[in-house]
Design an enzyme around this catalytic site. Structure first.
Site, PDB file in Angstrom:
ATOM      1  N   TYR A 113      53.384  52.863  29.271  1.00  0.00           N
ATOM      2  CA  TYR A 113      53.814  52.411  30.590  1.00  0.00           C
ATOM      3  C   TYR A 113      53.078  53.202  31.673  1.00  0.00           C
ATOM      4  CZ  TYR A 113      57.079  49.995  33.592  1.00  0.00           C
ATOM      5  OH  TYR A 113      57.636  49.150  34.504  1.00  0.00           O
TER       6      TYR A 113
ATOM      7  N   LYS B  12      54.383  49.860  37.280  1.00  0.00           N
ATOM      8  CA  LYS B  12      54.870  48.515  37.531  1.00  0.00           C
ATOM      9  C   LYS B  12      53.679  47.719  38.052  1.00  0.00           C
ATOM     10  CE  LYS B  12      59.450  48.901  37.085  1.00  0.00           C
ATOM     11  NZ  LYS B  12      59.728  48.736  35.670  1.00  0.00           N
TER      12      LYS B  12
ATOM     13  N   GLN C 138      42.968  53.352  40.086  1.00  0.00           N
ATOM     14  CA  GLN C 138      44.168  53.426  39.233  1.00  0.00           C
ATOM     15  C   GLN C 138      44.420  52.172  38.375  1.00  0.00           C
ATOM     16  OE1 GLN C 138      47.871  54.435  41.342  1.00  0.00           O
ATOM     17  NE2 GLN C 138      48.803  52.540  40.719  1.00  0.00           N
TER      18      GLN C 138
ATOM     19  N   ASP D 132      45.269  47.865  42.650  1.00  0.00           N
ATOM     20  CA  ASP D 132      45.411  49.129  43.379  1.00  0.00           C
ATOM     21  C   ASP D 132      44.225  49.984  42.951  1.00  0.00           C
ATOM     22  OD1 ASP D 132      45.993  51.690  44.187  1.00  0.00           O
ATOM     23  OD2 ASP D 132      48.043  51.714  43.407  1.00  0.00           O
TER      24      ASP D 132
ATOM     25  N   LYS E 250      55.363  47.544  44.833  1.00  0.00           N
ATOM     26  CA  LYS E 250      56.418  48.417  44.300  1.00  0.00           C
ATOM     27  C   LYS E 250      57.503  47.637  43.564  1.00  0.00           C
ATOM     28  CE  LYS E 250      54.486  52.140  46.074  1.00  0.00           C
ATOM     29  NZ  LYS E 250      53.067  51.638  46.015  1.00  0.00           N
TER      30      LYS E 250
ATOM     31  N   HIS F 297      50.741  56.482  47.718  1.00  0.00           N
ATOM     32  CA  HIS F 297      50.720  55.094  47.253  1.00  0.00           C
ATOM     33  C   HIS F 297      51.150  54.132  48.361  1.00  0.00           C
ATOM     34  CE1 HIS F 297      50.176  56.010  42.919  1.00  0.00           C
ATOM     35  NE2 HIS F 297      50.973  57.062  43.128  1.00  0.00           N
TER      36      HIS F 297
ATOM     37  N   GLY G 221      33.890  38.818  30.629  1.00  0.00           N
ATOM     38  CA  GLY G 221      34.127  37.413  30.960  1.00  0.00           C
ATOM     39  C   GLY G 221      35.385  37.148  31.754  1.00  0.00           C
ATOM     40  N   ASN G 222      36.311  38.120  31.836  1.00  0.00           N
ATOM     41  CA  ASN G 222      37.624  37.823  32.376  1.00  0.00           C
ATOM     42  C   ASN G 222      38.331  39.126  32.741  1.00  0.00           C
ATOM     43  OD1 ASN G 222      40.480  37.072  32.268  1.00  0.00           O
ATOM     44  ND2 ASN G 222      39.688  35.145  31.421  1.00  0.00           N
TER      45      ASN G 222
ATOM     46  N   ASP H  15      47.905  47.896  47.440  1.00  0.00           N
ATOM     47  CA  ASP H  15      47.156  46.899  46.665  1.00  0.00           C
ATOM     48  C   ASP H  15      46.143  46.147  47.522  1.00  0.00           C
ATOM     49  OD1 ASP H  15      48.603  47.494  44.337  1.00  0.00           O
ATOM     50  OD2 ASP H  15      50.255  46.230  45.033  1.00  0.00           O
TER      51      ASP H  15
END
Ligand code: F6R
Ligand code: MG
Ligand code: MG
Length: 370
Positions: free
Chosen positions: A234, A237, A94, A11, A132, A18, A103-104, A53
């Site tokens: 957090y 999600k 975000q 996202d 979501k 959103h 590298g990743n 996304d």
């Protein structure tokens, strides 16, 4: 020929709020992946938007966790972020949590699902993209696809599938994993994956006795990047994605899609803090409107032809899933009527947003012994 299928998403800005991806972000991604295809880095690619996304579906011969491919995805998300910033899209950048590509992209914010396999004579693959909700939302459908004969009759009547599958389950809190074989260890598997916020199915493998597909070659993979562990708190999600191979000794396309006819409850939705039904939709309906949802899942189906992506077919854009959508709306109505009460609102420890510490601080002196 060994082909790698990489689905990497982030996202990098929503519009409005959103709810969806602005077309200019998809155009930028098309441009960058198109250039990589011309340069021979990619065999093929597709770009999609599911909710807020940006989804990059890529094929190549470089294997999983490849630096060049991950850098391409990272640079694409960075470039799209610049456009998101110029349009003041919501939450621009975000998911690009750390600005230190080394590298990743694992651990930097984007979600990743990758499979490397020997392309068969006919190779149908399905890219699932959810918005979501969290990776554990795939536990129930993936279990049904590969472990439940009431969903997948092939487990009983196709001799090549009769020995079952092996599930790789991750404990995403303690960073441990365990391999469980069905049907022998079915109850152990369900004991874990029923706790979907902690134990998530990461991959599925054919059994060692599978006559057609090597046991080490995963046939399904789910992204399990936990955003809150990346950022140390957090922050959201991590809307998950998955890749599933089908047919010829694997579940048929219809057995892979069948679990989504049941809009099961997943956690996420408004403010990443609510339980609600997951609604299967076509791309045209993959925008998060009602109460920032309800959570949705899109399935794009392809045939691979020497790594070329033949497709997609937008598999849930089909009246056969109207019933699931209707039921999801009914469940959404029912759940919404609980307002701020559990089990619509998630338990405290699983909420993405909480004011509880502040409320406790405010009421500190007022709690009396009982
Ligand atoms: C859930 C989600 C949204 C936001 C909500 C509040 O994953 O993305 O439901 O949590 O719209 O967003 P902010 O705090 O950015 O205003
Ligand atoms: Mg967003
Ligand atoms: Mg999202």
């Amino acid at each position: 020929m060994k082909i790698t299928l990489s689905l990497i998403k982030a996202d990098v800005g929503g519009y409005p709020g959103h709810s969806s991806v602005h077309p200019s972000l998809k155009e930028k991604a098309e441009e960058m992946l198109g250039k990589a295809k011309k340069e021979g880095i990619l065999i093929d690619y597709r770009v999609a938007g599911v909710g807020d996304d940006l989804q990059l579906i890529m094929t190549h011969k470089k294997g999983v966790d490849n630096e060049e491919i991950h850098k391409l995805a990272w640079d694409t998300f960075k470039a799209a972020t610049e456009i998101a910033k110029s349009l003041k899209l919501y939450g621009a950048g975000q998911d690009l949590l750390k600005d230190a590509f080394s590298g990743n992209v694992r651990g930097l914010g984007p979600g990743i699902a990758e499979l490397e396999f020997e392309e068969r004579k006919g190779e149908p693959v399905i890219a699932f993209m959810m918005d979501k909700t969290e990776p554990g939302a795939f536990n129930l459908p993936i279990y049904k696809i590969f472990g439940d004969p009431f969903n997948t009759p092939g487990l009983i009547i196709d001799p090549t599938m009769h020995d079952g599958f092996v599930f790789e389950v991750w404990d995403i809190m303690e960073h441990k994993r365990v391999f469980l074989k069905t049907p022998e260890e079915l109850y152990d598997l369900l004991a874990l994956i029923g706790a979907k916020s902690r134990y998530v199915i990461k991959r599925v493998y054919p059994s060692e006795k599978h006559p057609k597909i090597p046991h080490e070659e995963a046939v399904a993979v789910i992204s399990t990047e936990k955003l809150y562990q990346i950022a140390g708190e957090y922050v959201g999600k991590d809307d998950p994605v998955a890749l599933v191979r089908a047919q010829s000794g694997l579940p048929a396309l219809g057995e892979v899609l069948e679990p989504f006819a049941f809009p099961h409850l997943v956690s996420g939705w408004m403010r990443g803090s609510h339980n609600g039904p997951i609604m299967p939709v076509g791309l045209k309906d993959a925008k998060m409107t009602r109460f920032d949802g309800p959570p949705r899942v899109v399935a794009l189906g392809f045939q691979l032809s020497d790594g070329k992506l033949v497709g997609p077919v937008d598999l849930f854009d089909d009246p056969a899933f109207d019933g699931a959508r209707r039921q999801a709306v009914e469940i959404a109505d029912y759940m919404r009527r609980h307002g701020p009460f559990e089990p619509h609102r998630l338990p405290l420890e699983e909420m993405e947003y909480t004011t509880l510490p502040k409320i406790m601080e405010k009421l500190k002196g007022r709690f009396e012994k009982i």
